[in-house]
Design a protein around this motif. Structure first.
Motif: not given
Length: 202
Positions: A30-37
């Protein structure tokens, strides 16, 4: 037996892959990331997830109320704090949600290995530019003598996973970029590494 976590799932195809491979845990970032949802995506993914696989929510300095809402909606089964959260936040989340909390520590020296009231510790690679997801391993010798159940993260892949398990003896290994191709989760790599780890454990 070493547990397995596949972190950073963001597509229904990722869920189909882990449902086939059957790791113990998966992670929603849930954190800012390219994998964030976001909340709605995570809800849809959790509904498609095999109920035998526990979902970990990964957070970096998030409001407690937001984490509690995800817990209350049944979207996450464990809470992973990967930022600068203090021990009071750990205890508050444990009390409010009743869920186990994993506290991440980014390791560059023995001084980074700290005690916590969280249910588990997670040891990841220190990167001055980000809280996690660097895809790089750290010096596992620093974990010599560490006791208790902990997660090992940071640059794990099929080439080093056997050494990591045999040397560090973690409770759980946490994989993300090591099971990706071109930045997205790779079903074949996920199935291959889960089978590899299960074989090591036999």
């Amino acid at each position: 037996m070493t547990k397995i976590k596949i972190c950073g799932l963001s597509r229904l195809a990722d869920i189909a892959a882990v449902n086939a491979a059957r790791p113990d845990y998966i992670g929603f970032v849930f954190a800012k990331s390219k994998r964030q949802v976001n909340f709605e995506t995570a809800r849809a993914l959790k509904q498609a997830l095999d109920p035998g696989i526990a979902a970990v929510g990964v957070f970096v300095n998030h409001p407690v109320a937001e984490i509690s809402a995800l817990a209350g909606a049944g979207i996450i089964d464990l809470i992973q704090l990967h930022g600068d959260e203090d021990e009071a936040t750990v205890r508050l989340l444990q009390a409010q949600t009743g869920l186990p909390v994993i506290r991440a520590f980014r390791i560059k020296s023995p001084a980074d290995i700290k005690e916590t009231t969280a249910d588990y510790r997670l040891f990841d690679t220190y990167d001055p530019n980000q809280y996690g997801g660097s895809g790089a391993a750290f010096n596992w010798d620093l974990l010599a003598g560490v006791s208790g159940d902990f997660f090992l993260a940071g640059g794990l892949n099929k080439d080093n996973i056997a050494t990591a398990i045999q040397q560090v003896r973690p409770y759980c290994v946490d994989l993300s970029s090591g099971v990706e191709t071109a930045g997205v989760k790779d079903r074949d790599k996920i199935i291959e590494i889960v089978e590899m780890i299960r074989t090591i454990n036999r």
